[in-house]
Design a protein around this motif. Structure first.
Motif, short mmCIF file in Angstrom:
data_model
loop_
_atom_site.label_atom_id
_atom_site.label_comp_id
_atom_site.label_asym_id
_atom_site.label_seq_id
_atom_site.Cartn_x
_atom_site.Cartn_y
_atom_site.Cartn_z
N PHE A 43 0.85 -1.19 0.00
CA PHE A 43 0.00 0.00 0.00
C PHE A 43 0.89 1.24 0.00
O PHE A 43 1.75 1.38 0.86
CB PHE A 43 -0.87 0.03 1.27
N VAL A 44 0.65 2.13 -0.95
CA VAL A 44 1.39 3.40 -0.97
C VAL A 44 0.68 4.40 -0.06
O VAL A 44 -0.54 4.56 -0.15
CB VAL A 44 1.48 3.96 -2.40
N MET A 45 1.46 5.05 0.79
CA MET A 45 0.92 6.14 1.59
C MET A 45 1.46 7.44 0.98
O MET A 45 2.67 7.63 0.89
CB MET A 45 1.36 6.00 3.05
N ALA A 46 0.52 8.28 0.52
CA ALA A 46 0.91 9.49 -0.22
C ALA A 46 0.48 10.74 0.51
O ALA A 46 -0.45 10.73 1.32
CB ALA A 46 0.28 9.45 -1.61
N SER A 47 1.14 11.85 0.21
CA SER A 47 0.81 13.14 0.83
C SER A 47 -0.55 13.63 0.34
O SER A 47 -0.84 13.52 -0.86
CB SER A 47 1.86 14.18 0.45
N LEU A 104 5.53 6.42 1.53
CA LEU A 104 5.91 5.09 2.00
C LEU A 104 5.21 4.03 1.17
O LEU A 104 4.11 4.26 0.67
CB LEU A 104 5.50 4.88 3.46
N MET A 105 5.83 2.86 1.03
CA MET A 105 5.18 1.70 0.45
C MET A 105 5.26 0.61 1.51
O MET A 105 6.34 0.12 1.82
CB MET A 105 5.92 1.27 -0.83
N VAL A 106 4.11 0.26 2.07
CA VAL A 106 4.06 -0.71 3.15
C VAL A 106 3.69 -2.07 2.54
O VAL A 106 2.58 -2.23 2.04
CB VAL A 106 3.05 -0.29 4.22
N VAL A 107 4.63 -3.02 2.56
CA VAL A 107 4.43 -4.31 1.89
C VAL A 107 4.18 -5.40 2.93
O VAL A 107 4.94 -5.53 3.89
CB VAL A 107 5.67 -4.66 1.04
N GLY A 108 3.12 -6.17 2.71
CA GLY A 108 2.83 -7.32 3.56
C GLY A 108 3.17 -8.60 2.83
O GLY A 108 3.07 -8.69 1.61
N ASP A 151 6.52 -9.98 8.94
CA ASP A 151 5.54 -10.13 7.85
C ASP A 151 5.34 -8.84 7.07
O ASP A 151 4.46 -8.76 6.22
CB ASP A 151 4.18 -10.56 8.42
N VAL A 152 6.13 -7.84 7.41
CA VAL A 152 5.93 -6.52 6.80
C VAL A 152 7.29 -5.91 6.46
O VAL A 152 8.26 -6.11 7.20
CB VAL A 152 5.18 -5.58 7.78
N ARG A 153 7.34 -5.18 5.37
CA ARG A 153 8.55 -4.43 5.02
C ARG A 153 8.08 -3.04 4.59
O ARG A 153 7.17 -2.93 3.76
CB ARG A 153 9.25 -5.14 3.86
#
Ligand code: AMP
Ligand code: GLY
Length: 427
Positions: A330-334, A388-392, A358-360
């Motif tokens: 999931f990308v977190m954007a401004s 941020l890109m939160v990868v599961g 389980d997450v990067r």
């Protein structure tokens, strides 16, 4: 071993490349220019921009860099590879001539036409009046593509004729992105997917498939962005689809570039669409995709230093292995992205996530807080549109989705938004 690697760039894609390199036993030291606050945990950040080609070359020579890996298209379009190679440096990426497959939509379309690669019908225009006349003779929607690099904003699909006219005016008369041409092509429908390949001339090695989410908001609404989330693998692409994509698209294009006198070395990214009439090319990029790289490289089990070296040196490639785990990011954007946004908002909660197996979290646009700015964690603040890109990771895409979403909810920042529906097509 003790190889020294320089990664050029500073977004989430480069963070994922640095992360993959740090898993290689051959790599002793990683530099990243300019890097970002997340990359700084795994590489030494060098304060040089990706466009400072001359300075980057001096840095590589002064520091006896064994291999340079280029992330962004801007450096490639400036000819960083030609420049490094002429100084005897090893560098992973296409020459300026081969990078034209991304920097000019018109070049890419002509290449596809010449080598019989399936893509949307199109025409190219320099003249505003002729372009408007062409659109007038077409049913909507049509796709307008600025013929040059436009930071992911050069493609518009207008709903009405008036809107099309306005956009053509901006692109051809007001030179919004600079003086240039516009490719107008037919509108295609179907699921899109990204097929990135390591390419060394005519040799083409596919990576695991992934899918991006280009629109800013849930339900695939809103403006096009650089990408708001991605996942891998793709259950809706069959083995036959994959074979077709390799045999009819990726290999002929690589062979075509050799025949045109600009052999490709690096990552050739096929942005493909599974239409009712078969798989067709939407675009080519001359580099790793962003955010696709952040879900694909974590699945790579082979040594990425060896892969880069095989391409750079033209030596035989060993089999490339991928893990069976699924990834979703999931990308977190401004707030405001892809339009205007503010920077400098504190990000909390990242330290807690760094222990989660389980997450990067890959940093796309972050920086360390400036002097006088009070912050928690390591003093990390927003510094870009995509932050941020939160990868599961999971046994399947659903599990990867749930892991990533839970982690996203733990990130605490007052100015970030994200799409909760990443992976909607397959869940
Ligand atoms: P591009 O930069 O060429 O990938 O275009 C950005 C996005 O616009 C693509 O990911 C598609 O979602 C959309 N797009 C581009 N070309 C077409 C087309 N011919 N038909 C439908 N959608 C398209
Ligand atoms: N995610 C699309 C790109 O990298 O161009």
């Amino acid at each position: 071993m003790d190889k020294k690697v320089l990664v050029v760039g500073g977004g989430g894609r480069c963070h994922a490349i640095v992360d993959a390199l740090s898993r290689s036993p051959k790599v002793g030291k990683i530099y990243c220019a300019p890097g970002n606050a997340g990359i700084a945990a795994q590489a030494e950040c060098v304060p040089l921009k990706d466009t400072q080609v001359g300075e980057l070359k001096e840095f590589a020579l002064d520091n006896a860099i064994d291999l340079t890996v280029v992330g962004p298209e801007a450096s490639l379009a400036l000819g960083i590879v030609d420049e490094f190679e002429s100084a005897g440096l090893r560098i992973f990426g296409p020459s300026k001539a081969a990078a034209t497959i991304e920097s000019s939509k018109d070049f890419a379309k002509r290449l596809m036409a010449k080598y019989g690669v399936p893509t949307a019908a199109y025409e190219t225009f320099e003249d505003y009046g002729k372009a408007v006349e062409y659109v007038r003779g077409h049913s909507m929607p049509v796709v307008l593509k600025y013929d040059g690099l436009a930071a992911g904003k050069g493609v518009v699909i207008p709903d009405t004729f008036t809107e099309a006219e306005t956009i053509l005016r901006e692109m051809l008369l007001d030179d919004m992105f600079g003086k240039g041409k516009v490719v107008i092509e037919d509108f295609l429908t179907g699921p899109e997917f990204s097929l990135m390949c390591f390419v060394d001339g005519e040799k083409v090695y596919p990576m695991a498939l992934s899918q991006d989410h280009k629109r800013a908001y849930e339900g695939d609404r809103g403006p096009n962005t650089g990408g708001m989330g991605a996942y891998s693998p793709l259950p809706f692409i069959t083995d036959e689809d994959m074979e077709y994509s390799m045999e009819k698209i990726m290999k002929p294009v690589a062979a075509g570039l050799v025949r045109e006198g600009c052999p490709f070395k690096g990552v050739l990214y096929g942005g493909l669409m599974k239409t009712p009439d078969g798989i067709k090319v939407i675009e080519f990029n001359c580099r790793f995709g962003d955010p696709e790289t952040e879900v694909v490289l974590p699945r790579l089990e082979s040594d990425i230093y060896d892969i880069f070296s095989s391409v750079v040196d033209g030596t035989p490639m060993s089999e490339i292995r991928w893990s069976g785990r699924a990834t979703m990011g999931f990308v977190m954007a401004s707030e405001g992205y892809p339009g205007h946004y503010d920077k400098g908002f504190e990000i909390k909660g990242l330290d807690a996530l760094s222990d989660n197996q389980d997450v990067r979290v890959y940093h796309m646009g972050t920086a360390f807080a400036g002097p006088g700015q009070e912050t928690a964690d390591n003093g990390i603040v927003t510094a870009g549109g995509r932050v941020l890109m939160v990868v599961g990771f999971g046994r399947d895409l659903q599990e990867a989705h749930d892991k990533a979403l839970k982690a996203v909810e733990q990130v605490d920042c007052s100015n970030l938004f994200y799409r909760r529906d990443i992976g909607w097509r397959v869940l």
